[in-house]
Design an enzyme around this catalytic site. Sequence first.
Site, mmCIF file in Angstrom:
data_model
loop_
_atom_site.group_PDB
_atom_site.id
_atom_site.type_symbol
_atom_site.label_atom_id
_atom_site.label_comp_id
_atom_site.label_asym_id
_atom_site.label_seq_id
_atom_site.Cartn_x
_atom_site.Cartn_y
_atom_site.Cartn_z
ATOM 1 N N GLY A 239 105.169 93.228 -42.909
ATOM 2 C CA GLY A 239 104.784 94.599 -43.039
ATOM 3 C C GLY A 239 103.241 94.713 -42.832
ATOM 4 C CG PHE A 240 101.898 91.989 -40.219
ATOM 5 C CD1 PHE A 240 101.039 91.047 -41.029
ATOM 6 C CD2 PHE A 240 103.148 91.815 -40.292
ATOM 7 C CE1 PHE A 240 101.463 89.989 -41.294
ATOM 8 C CE2 PHE A 240 103.731 90.456 -40.606
ATOM 9 C CZ PHE A 240 102.759 89.681 -41.122
ATOM 10 N NE ARG A 622 86.934 80.419 -57.311
ATOM 11 C CZ ARG A 622 86.023 79.667 -57.075
ATOM 12 N NH1 ARG A 622 85.968 79.354 -55.633
ATOM 13 N NH2 ARG A 622 85.246 79.260 -57.957
ATOM 14 N N PRO A 626 95.508 78.880 -52.926
ATOM 15 C CG PRO A 626 94.367 77.134 -53.605
ATOM 16 C CD PRO A 626 95.180 78.093 -54.058
ATOM 17 C CD GLN A 632 98.220 86.505 -45.559
ATOM 18 O OE1 GLN A 632 97.739 87.536 -45.041
ATOM 19 N NE2 GLN A 632 99.708 86.662 -45.504
ATOM 20 C CB VAL A 697 92.365 85.800 -46.708
ATOM 21 C CG1 VAL A 697 93.779 85.883 -47.361
ATOM 22 C CG2 VAL A 697 92.108 84.592 -45.938
ATOM 23 N N GLY A 698 93.917 88.376 -45.137
ATOM 24 C CA GLY A 698 95.214 88.410 -44.156
ATOM 25 C C GLY A 698 94.750 89.106 -42.893
ATOM 26 C CD GLU A 699 94.484 94.177 -42.334
ATOM 27 O OE1 GLU A 699 94.816 95.001 -41.392
ATOM 28 O OE2 GLU A 699 94.268 94.631 -43.518
HETATM 29 MO MO1 MOS Z 1 97.285 96.446 -42.557
HETATM 30 S S1 MOS Z 1 97.088 96.862 -40.551
HETATM 31 O O1 MOS Z 1 96.003 97.344 -43.185
HETATM 32 O O2 MOS Z 1 98.771 96.748 -43.225
#
Ligand code: MOS
Length: 732
Positions: A239-240, A622, A626, A632, A697-699
């Site tokens: 779900g990006f 932080r 990990p 990610q 961290v994901g984006e």
């Molecule tokens: Mo992300 S593109 O903000 O789900």
Amino acid sequence: MSDVPFQDTTRIDARDKVRGKALFGADDARPDMVHAALAVATIGKGRIVSLDTRAAAAVSGVRLVLTHRDLGDVKSAGFLMAGGYGFQSLQPMLSPAIAYRGQPIALVAADSLEAAIEAAALVETTYAAEPISVTLDATGAETINQADTPLKNFIPEVIAGDADKSFADAPVKIDARFTSPPQHQNPIELIATVAEWNDGKLTIHEGTQNAEAIRHGLMAALGLTADQVQVISPYAGGGFGQKNSLQMQTVLAAVAARRLQRPLKLVVSRAQIFHDASFRAASRQRVRLGADRSGQMLAAIHEVDAQTSRHDFMPAEFAAVSSRLYGIENFRGHERLVRTDVQTPGYMRAPFEHGACFAMESCVDELAYALGKDPVALRLANDTKVDPITKLPLSSRHLSACLERGAERFGWSKRTMAPQSMRAGDGTLIGWGVAAGAYPGLIVPTVARLKVTDDGGVRLSIGGHEMGQGIRTALAAAVARKLAVPPEGVVVLVGDTRIAPQHVTAGSWGTASAVPTASDAAEAMLQALDQLAPGRSSNQTPAQILKSVGRPSLEVEVRRKAPGQPEAIYERLAAGLPCVGGPIFADFVTFSYIAHFVEVRVEPGTRRIRVPRVVSVADCGRVISPRTAASQVRGGVVWGIGATLREASEVDPRYGGFLNADLAEYVLPVNADIGSIDVEFIDEPDLQFNSAGAKGVGEVSLTGVAPAIANAVFHATGRRVRDLPIRVEHVL
Ligand code: MOS
């Protein structure tokens, strides 16, 4: 406690996932369920003139064919970025108007999926077609300053100093234009809904990032009250950004299920996902970057045209990040939206930041070559401690540490500067490139309920959505470490409107929002246990304490919001509306940062571009979990390789829609395209941003990959490619 690093732990749902025990949203098949399929428009724009559903209805097993003639007083739930709940304002099938190729025109429900698909193909339609504009440069594509749209109320233009004058005066100038195609995210879990009515109450099972928007969107669309709709989404298989709001098919599924008084399942097919869900807008950019001869960056002007639909203004926020990479005192961002005949584009992992960093960091590399300076050294020399736009302090910024650590891990000192100066024994061209990325630090209000029971149970019910990023694992770790219980014993419930308000999980704010709230809940639980059993021994478990006082269970509820948000924000939260705090707070500004070092190898004959090696060092505050955080970053790098070297949704200006609407022709990297991805974290807590010290961290992990690859391609070949995706023909 938050300055002690977190231990590496496995995903708490890993075993369930590999055994197929984790039920994704619409996996939860209901008894007596019907299956639905959509028929879609085959013109680029216009009107339905006639619609004949007799052949479809005659297919054995078909129970219902819904068209625009049947939706009664169903309303659009509005566009998420304009006060509504949907990925776009246009709810298909409310009228005979067709806004884009692929727009749904009929829903067929049948006893079997096969019958539904067969019948949907038999819906016969005639149209009155109108001219279309589906590319940025098409006649009829209307370009409008974002600052002249209602978006100006919450997205100000990014301006500091006098960039035009300072650029004009700068002794060294870079001026470059970039293009990016539309791209589509293709989640492994297709967008899918199970709609079920019981006694006038609707339950939706759907993998989503925003259960509350689906709930409130359905209330608005169908005229229901809050107690009539619940949305359950224990997992989403990717779900990006695409699953961040009410989908168009969910409304149709709910209507059809109500008509039939049977549970109904609608899976949007892979091809239809290209047309019935959001995508990354096409864009063109121009960056002008001025510096003095020592390499001090003096001015930047970043102009962006981003695609939107005819019916919505999808925000473009490119300059918000390009302005934050370095301490550039004079900056002018300018975003324009180009209205085209497509569904509304939307958010797709680092939706603007990926493109913004591609343009800006390509220019920084050009500047390094114009000055004859090492690209890492040039970046280090332009670091900043304050936010260059607001002049507020940055709550944390360790980009220089990312660059230094990355350079060391990668072996950057062995690089020779000149293009085409590094070759393998067989003549393969070797290119080494570097680029940075950044992503805003954001926090949303979150409510958590924590319950412990005398049999050792620990259950956290909280706002958040698990879409594979590992939020359950991070939350379990946060609770376990406070309560001194094993993380795998903590049951974490997320994505369910019945248990806590579910703010959209996006913008890489999930951890920074939910983990501090979960920690607070655990802290409140420790205090409640203290009150229950004063003088308790510190090595007693919660269950032992409960047993000692003869109490079966204990529950606490806490809530938390972003710094400076008013109490009333919780009402917006409960209404399913976005409540995003940051990156600019009253006293500070927060961003996550990353540095990527990339090796490309270009075959001398075929010019095929390979990426055997990437080193990525991230500053995401932080690191709470990990293993999932590193995962990610690897995922972001893989996506970055795809976004840079593979992915493009192909458009035929004559017909509209997207041509390569399947996984065979929408080219993605495969295992053989991915080499070593070496990840390190700076792991310095940002305690001003939140009490857990975590940043997103994901984006950020995807930002900067594209320019690092492009810069490596330049180093290997001497070709500066400014159009994505970079293909063999660019470097022949
Ligand atoms: Mo992300 S593109 O903000 O789900």
